[in-house]
Write a protein that holds these residues in place. Structure first.
Motif: not given
Length: 95
Positions: A3, A6-7, A9-14
Motif C-alpha cells: 500500500r 502504491l501510494w 508511486s501514485l503521488s509521484e505520478i501526480i
C-alpha cells in the motif's frame, strides 16, 4: 508494504504530471458567470460606457475590457484580441 509503495508511486505520478495540466481550461468549466443581459457590459453588468463588441458577440465597456487585459473573453473564454474590438453602430439605449 505494498500500500505504501502504491501510494508513493501514485503521488509521484501526480506530482510529475502537474506541469502538463492546463488549469485555465478546468477552471473555465467550473466557473459560473452570468452572461451579460440586454447588451450590458460582460464585466460590470452595467450599461456600457464607450461600448466595444468582441468577435464572440459579447459587449464591454472600453475601460472594463482594457483593465481586464486578459487574452480571453471573460464571459465565454474564447480568444480575444483587444486591439481588434469593434465599435458597434450608435444604437444607445436610453434608460
Amino acid at each position: 508494504m505494498s500500500r505504501e509503495l502504491l501510494w508513493h508511486s501514485l503521488s509521484e505520478i501526480i506530482i510529475l504530471s502537474l506541469p502538463f495540466f492546463n488549469f485555465n481550461k478546468v477552471s473555465s468549466v467550473f466557473r459560473t458567470k452570468k452572461p451579460a443581459l440586454n447588451g450590458n457590459c460582460g464585466l460590470c453588468n452595467d450599461v456600457p460606457v464607450y461600448r466595444l463588441s468582441a468577435d464572440c458577440g459579447h459587449v464591454f465597456c472600453y475601460y472594463c475590457i482594457h483593465a481586464h487585459g486578459m487574452p480571453r473573453c471573460p464571459v465565454c473564454a474564447q480568444d480575444l484580441d483587444i486591439n481588434n474590438l469593434q465599435h458597434p453602430t450608435a444604437r444607445t439605449k436610453i434608460l
